[in-house]
Design a protein around this motif. Structure first.
Motif, PDB file in Angstrom:
ATOM      1  N   ALA A  34      12.285  13.177 -52.171  1.00 50.11           N
ATOM      2  CA  ALA A  34      10.801  13.413 -51.841  1.00 50.11           C
ATOM      3  C   ALA A  34      10.103  12.339 -51.721  1.00 50.11           C
ATOM      4  CB  ALA A  34      10.402  14.479 -52.607  1.00 50.11           C
ATOM      5  N   LEU A  35       9.880  11.226 -52.383  1.00 50.88           N
ATOM      6  CA  LEU A  35       9.265  10.177 -52.340  1.00 50.88           C
ATOM      7  C   LEU A  35       9.996   9.218 -51.135  1.00 50.88           C
ATOM      8  CD1 LEU A  35       8.726   8.713 -56.083  1.00 50.88           C
ATOM      9  CD2 LEU A  35       7.031   9.861 -54.437  1.00 50.88           C
ATOM     10  N   LEU A  36      11.089   9.171 -50.999  1.00 50.09           N
ATOM     11  CA  LEU A  36      11.609   8.377 -49.927  1.00 50.09           C
ATOM     12  C   LEU A  36      11.324   8.963 -48.500  1.00 50.09           C
ATOM     13  CD1 LEU A  36      15.181   7.327 -51.312  1.00 50.09           C
ATOM     14  CD2 LEU A  36      13.211   6.049 -50.845  1.00 50.09           C
ATOM     15  N   MET A  37      11.040  10.422 -48.486  1.00 49.90           N
ATOM     16  CA  MET A  37      10.781  10.978 -47.222  1.00 49.90           C
ATOM     17  C   MET A  37       9.227  10.514 -47.006  1.00 49.90           C
ATOM     18  SD  MET A  37      13.417  12.558 -45.923  1.00 49.90           S
ATOM     19  CE  MET A  37      12.029  13.615 -44.425  1.00 49.90           C
ATOM     20  N   ALA A  38       8.369  10.693 -48.202  1.00 53.01           N
ATOM     21  CA  ALA A  38       7.047  10.343 -48.020  1.00 53.01           C
ATOM     22  C   ALA A  38       6.785   8.646 -47.406  1.00 53.01           C
ATOM     23  CB  ALA A  38       6.457  10.274 -49.176  1.00 53.01           C
ATOM     24  N   LEU A  39       7.746   7.799 -47.862  1.00 51.03           N
ATOM     25  CA  LEU A  39       7.771   6.509 -47.439  1.00 51.03           C
ATOM     26  C   LEU A  39       8.227   6.422 -45.975  1.00 51.03           C
ATOM     27  CD1 LEU A  39       7.634   3.627 -48.101  1.00 51.03           C
ATOM     28  CD2 LEU A  39      10.093   3.702 -48.665  1.00 51.03           C
ATOM     29  N   VAL A  50      23.618  22.814 -58.709  1.00 46.39           N
ATOM     30  CA  VAL A  50      22.428  23.489 -59.119  1.00 46.39           C
ATOM     31  C   VAL A  50      21.401  22.506 -58.983  1.00 46.39           C
ATOM     32  CG1 VAL A  50      21.186  24.532 -60.958  1.00 46.39           C
ATOM     33  CG2 VAL A  50      23.365  25.429 -60.533  1.00 46.39           C
ATOM     34  N   ALA A  51      21.785  21.206 -59.621  1.00 47.05           N
ATOM     35  CA  ALA A  51      20.843  20.224 -59.577  1.00 47.05           C
ATOM     36  C   ALA A  51      20.561  19.862 -57.913  1.00 47.05           C
ATOM     37  CB  ALA A  51      21.157  19.282 -60.219  1.00 47.05           C
ATOM     38  N   ALA A  52      21.681  19.689 -57.056  1.00 48.82           N
ATOM     39  CA  ALA A  52      21.511  19.471 -55.740  1.00 48.82           C
ATOM     40  C   ALA A  52      20.718  20.361 -55.140  1.00 48.82           C
ATOM     41  CB  ALA A  52      22.975  19.366 -55.057  1.00 48.82           C
ATOM     42  N   ALA A  53      20.960  21.638 -55.291  1.00 44.77           N
ATOM     43  CA  ALA A  53      19.849  22.757 -54.731  1.00 44.77           C
ATOM     44  C   ALA A  53      18.691  22.418 -54.983  1.00 44.77           C
ATOM     45  CB  ALA A  53      20.402  24.029 -55.165  1.00 44.77           C
ATOM     46  N   GLY A  54      18.090  22.184 -56.257  1.00 40.93           N
ATOM     47  CA  GLY A  54      16.851  21.691 -56.573  1.00 40.93           C
ATOM     48  C   GLY A  54      16.285  20.501 -55.820  1.00 40.93           C
ATOM     49  N   GLN A  55      17.040  19.704 -55.748  1.00 37.94           N
ATOM     50  CA  GLN A  55      16.658  18.517 -55.044  1.00 37.94           C
ATOM     51  C   GLN A  55      16.586  18.731 -53.564  1.00 37.94           C
ATOM     52  OE1 GLN A  55      19.752  15.608 -53.739  1.00 37.94           O
ATOM     53  NE2 GLN A  55      19.196  14.260 -55.016  1.00 37.94           N
ATOM     54  N   ALA A  56      17.470  19.414 -52.826  1.00 42.06           N
ATOM     55  CA  ALA A  56      17.205  19.584 -51.529  1.00 42.06           C
ATOM     56  C   ALA A  56      16.057  20.735 -51.264  1.00 42.06           C
ATOM     57  CB  ALA A  56      18.458  20.428 -50.903  1.00 42.06           C
ATOM     58  N   ILE A  57      15.720  21.593 -51.860  1.00 41.67           N
ATOM     59  CA  ILE A  57      14.710  22.262 -51.940  1.00 41.67           C
ATOM     60  C   ILE A  57      13.292  21.535 -52.043  1.00 41.67           C
ATOM     61  CG2 ILE A  57      13.235  24.399 -52.998  1.00 41.67           C
ATOM     62  CD1 ILE A  57      16.165  25.652 -53.587  1.00 41.67           C
ATOM     63  N   ALA A  58      13.142  20.753 -52.970  1.00 38.56           N
ATOM     64  CA  ALA A  58      12.006  19.834 -53.236  1.00 38.56           C
ATOM     65  C   ALA A  58      11.797  19.075 -52.142  1.00 38.56           C
ATOM     66  CB  ALA A  58      12.167  18.982 -54.666  1.00 38.56           C
ATOM     67  N   ALA A  59      12.896  18.308 -51.479  1.00 42.01           N
ATOM     68  CA  ALA A  59      12.681  17.357 -50.359  1.00 42.01           C
ATOM     69  C   ALA A  59      12.137  18.188 -49.183  1.00 42.01           C
ATOM     70  CB  ALA A  59      14.031  16.589 -50.142  1.00 42.01           C
ATOM     71  N   CYS A  60      12.756  19.413 -48.884  1.00 40.44           N
ATOM     72  CA  CYS A  60      12.447  20.186 -47.787  1.00 40.44           C
ATOM     73  C   CYS A  60      10.841  20.510 -47.786  1.00 40.44           C
ATOM     74  CB  CYS A  60      13.312  21.175 -47.621  1.00 40.44           C
ATOM     75  SG  CYS A  60      14.972  20.775 -46.985  1.00 40.44           S
ATOM     76  N   GLY A 100       6.085  20.824 -45.989  1.00 35.12           N
ATOM     77  CA  GLY A 100       4.779  21.621 -46.428  1.00 35.12           C
ATOM     78  C   GLY A 100       3.643  20.303 -46.428  1.00 35.12           C
ATOM     79  N   LEU A 101       3.985  19.112 -46.641  1.00 35.41           N
ATOM     80  CA  LEU A 101       2.888  18.162 -46.975  1.00 35.41           C
ATOM     81  C   LEU A 101       3.019  17.113 -45.790  1.00 35.41           C
ATOM     82  CD1 LEU A 101       3.215  17.495 -50.847  1.00 35.41           C
ATOM     83  CD2 LEU A 101       1.630  18.851 -49.547  1.00 35.41           C
ATOM     84  N   LEU A 102       4.328  16.627 -45.335  1.00 27.11           N
ATOM     85  CA  LEU A 102       4.543  15.641 -44.360  1.00 27.11           C
ATOM     86  C   LEU A 102       4.415  16.095 -42.959  1.00 27.11           C
ATOM     87  CD1 LEU A 102       7.066  13.499 -46.175  1.00 27.11           C
ATOM     88  CD2 LEU A 102       4.571  13.306 -46.251  1.00 27.11           C
ATOM     89  N   ASP A 103       4.284  17.514 -42.923  1.00 26.66           N
ATOM     90  CA  ASP A 103       4.092  18.200 -41.497  1.00 26.66           C
ATOM     91  C   ASP A 103       5.497  17.684 -40.553  1.00 26.66           C
ATOM     92  OD1 ASP A 103       3.032  20.017 -39.710  1.00 26.66           O
ATOM     93  OD2 ASP A 103       2.177  18.200 -38.679  1.00 26.66           O
ATOM     94  N   LEU A 104       6.754  17.641 -41.310  1.00 29.85           N
ATOM     95  CA  LEU A 104       7.946  17.617 -40.467  1.00 29.85           C
ATOM     96  C   LEU A 104       8.019  18.781 -39.385  1.00 29.85           C
ATOM     97  CD1 LEU A 104      10.509  15.803 -40.040  1.00 29.85           C
ATOM     98  CD2 LEU A 104      11.493  17.325 -41.739  1.00 29.85           C
ATOM     99  N   GLN A 105       8.414  18.633 -38.176  1.00 27.65           N
ATOM    100  CA  GLN A 105       8.466  19.577 -37.207  1.00 27.65           C
ATOM    101  C   GLN A 105      10.006  19.784 -36.815  1.00 27.65           C
ATOM    102  OE1 GLN A 105       5.776  21.641 -36.031  1.00 27.65           O
ATOM    103  NE2 GLN A 105       4.688  20.337 -37.691  1.00 27.65           N
ATOM    104  N   ALA A 106      10.417  20.942 -36.807  1.00 27.33           N
ATOM    105  CA  ALA A 106      11.874  21.520 -36.243  1.00 27.33           C
ATOM    106  C   ALA A 106      11.621  22.616 -35.324  1.00 27.33           C
ATOM    107  CB  ALA A 106      12.730  21.753 -37.234  1.00 27.33           C
ATOM    108  N   ALA A 107      12.503  22.948 -34.386  1.00 29.56           N
ATOM    109  CA  ALA A 107      12.289  23.894 -33.564  1.00 29.56           C
ATOM    110  C   ALA A 107      12.876  25.300 -34.169  1.00 29.56           C
ATOM    111  CB  ALA A 107      13.231  23.943 -32.322  1.00 29.56           C
ATOM    112  N   GLY A 108      13.853  25.083 -35.073  1.00 24.54           N
ATOM    113  CA  GLY A 108      14.404  26.252 -35.897  1.00 24.54           C
ATOM    114  C   GLY A 108      13.827  26.396 -37.264  1.00 24.54           C
ATOM    115  N   ASN A 109      14.135  27.364 -37.978  1.00 28.34           N
ATOM    116  CA  ASN A 109      13.867  27.805 -39.252  1.00 28.34           C
ATOM    117  C   ASN A 109      14.041  26.596 -40.348  1.00 28.34           C
ATOM    118  OD1 ASN A 109      13.211  29.083 -41.803  1.00 28.34           O
ATOM    119  ND2 ASN A 109      13.590  30.988 -40.864  1.00 28.34           N
ATOM    120  N   PRO A 110      12.904  26.324 -41.033  1.00 25.25           N
ATOM    121  CA  PRO A 110      13.454  25.282 -42.071  1.00 25.25           C
ATOM    122  C   PRO A 110      14.085  25.848 -43.259  1.00 25.25           C
ATOM    123  CG  PRO A 110      10.778  25.399 -41.677  1.00 25.25           C
ATOM    124  CD  PRO A 110      11.505  26.513 -41.051  1.00 25.25           C
TER     125      PRO A 110
END
Length: 260
Positions: A41-46, A120-130, A135-145
Motif C-alpha cells: 500500500a505504501l509503495l502504491m502511494a509512492l 490468507v496473508a496474501a489475500a489480506g495484503q491484496a485487499i489492503a493494497a486495492c 479508495g484513497l489514491l483514486d486509481l481508475q479502471a473501467a471494470g469492477n475493482p
C-alpha cells in the motif's frame, strides 16, 4: 477375540493443524505482518506521488492508472514470494521441518498447510493494497475493482507457491533471497509492464509466455479497459492458478529430509 480398532483420525486434522500453527506464528511476528499488509500500500502511494504531476494524455488512462493497476498484481507477487521463501527456509534451518517430516504428517498436508496460511496473508495484503489504491489514491479502471482484488489475490498465491518451491533449493535464508532476482526479476521485465508483450523481440516473447506474472498483468489490463469480465481475463486467471498448483506439486516432490 476381536481387535480393538483405534478411532480414525479426521483426514483434515494434520492440514488444519499446520495451517493454524503458521497463522499463529505470523500473528506473533508483527514486523512480517506489517510488511505484508502495509508495504504494498505504501509503495502504491509512492507511485501515485511519482506520477502526480505527469501530463495526462488527452485520451486513455493516466500514467498512474496504467502502471498502478499492473503493480497491484506485481507487488503482492514479489512480497509473498520473498516472505514465503524466507519463512520456509527458516523452518528448515531451525529443524522444525525436519521434525515434522518424521511424523505421519504427509507432504501434501504440510505444503497445503503452509500454502493456505500464507495465502490468507496474501489475500489480506491484496485487499489492503486495492482498498488504498481505489479508495484513497483514486486509481481508475473501467471494470469492477473486485476483479482487480481477485487477480491480485490469485497472483499473490502464485508468489506463495513459487516461494515454497524456491525454498527447496536454498540452503540458507540468504540463498532464498538470492532466488528473487532469478525467479522474479525476469518476470517483471517481460510481463508487459515496461514494454507491451507483443512488442518484445521474437525470441523473448516465448519466454514471456511461460511466466505467470505475464498473465496476471494481462488480466489486470483487461479489467482496466473493459467494463465487463472477459473470457481472456478468466483464461489468464486460470493460467496463473495453474502455475500455483504446479509449483505446489513440484514443491511437494522436492520436499525431503536433510540429514547431516
Amino acid at each position: 477375540m476381536s481387535a480393538t480398532l483405534a478411532p480414525a483420525r479426521p483426514p483434515l486434522r494434520p492440514y488444519l493443524a499446520t495451517t493454524g500453527r503458521i497463522l499463529r506464528q505470523l500473528r506473533g511476528d508483527h514486523r512480517t505482518v506489517g510488511m505484508i499488509l502495509v508495504v504494498p500500500a505504501l509503495l502504491m502511494a509512492l507511485l501515485y506521488f511519482i506520477y502526480q504531476d505527469a501530463p495526462r494524455p488527452p485520451h486513455g488512462p493516466s500514467l498512474f492508472d496504467r502502471v498502478g493497476i499492473s503493480m497491484l498484481g506485481i507487488l503482492p507477487f514479489i512480497v509473498m514470494f520473498l516472505i514465503t521463501a524466507i519463512a520456509m527456509q527458516r523452518e528448515r534451518t531451525s529443524g522444525t521441518l525436519e521434525r515434522l517430516l518424521t511424523t505421519p504428517l504427509s507432504k501434501v498436508d504440510l505444503l497445503a498447510g503452509y500454502g493456505t496460511a500464507f495465502s490468507v496473508a496474501a489475500a489480506g495484503q491484496a485487499i489492503a493494497a486495492c482498498l488504498v489504491s481505489f479508495g484513497l489514491l483514486d486509481l481508475q479502471a473501467a471494470g469492477n475493482p473486485g476483479w482487480v482484488v481477485l487477480i491480485a489475490v490469485v497472483d499473490a498465491v502464485c508468489g506463495v507457491a513459487l516461494g515454497l518451491l524456491a525454498s527447496a533449493f536454498a540452503r540458507t535464508e540468504f540463498q532464498a533471497v538470492q532466488f528473487m532476482p532469478v525467479v522474479v526479476a525476469p518476470q517483471i521485465f517481460l510481463c508487459g509492464l515496461l514494454v507491451p508483450r507483443d512488442q518484445l523481440p521474437s525470441w523473448l516473447e516465448p519466454i514471456s509466455n511461460v511466466m505467470p506474472l505475464s498473465y496476471a498483468v494481462d488480466a489486470l489490463q483487461q479489467v482496466s479497459v473493459n467494463t465487463e469480465a472477459t473470457g481472456r481475463m478468466w483464461r489468464d486467471i486460470a493460467i496463473v492458478a495453474a502455475f500455483a498448483v504446479v509449483a505446489l506439486c513440484l514443491g511437494a516432490a522436492t520436499l525431503r529430509r536433510r540429514t547431516t
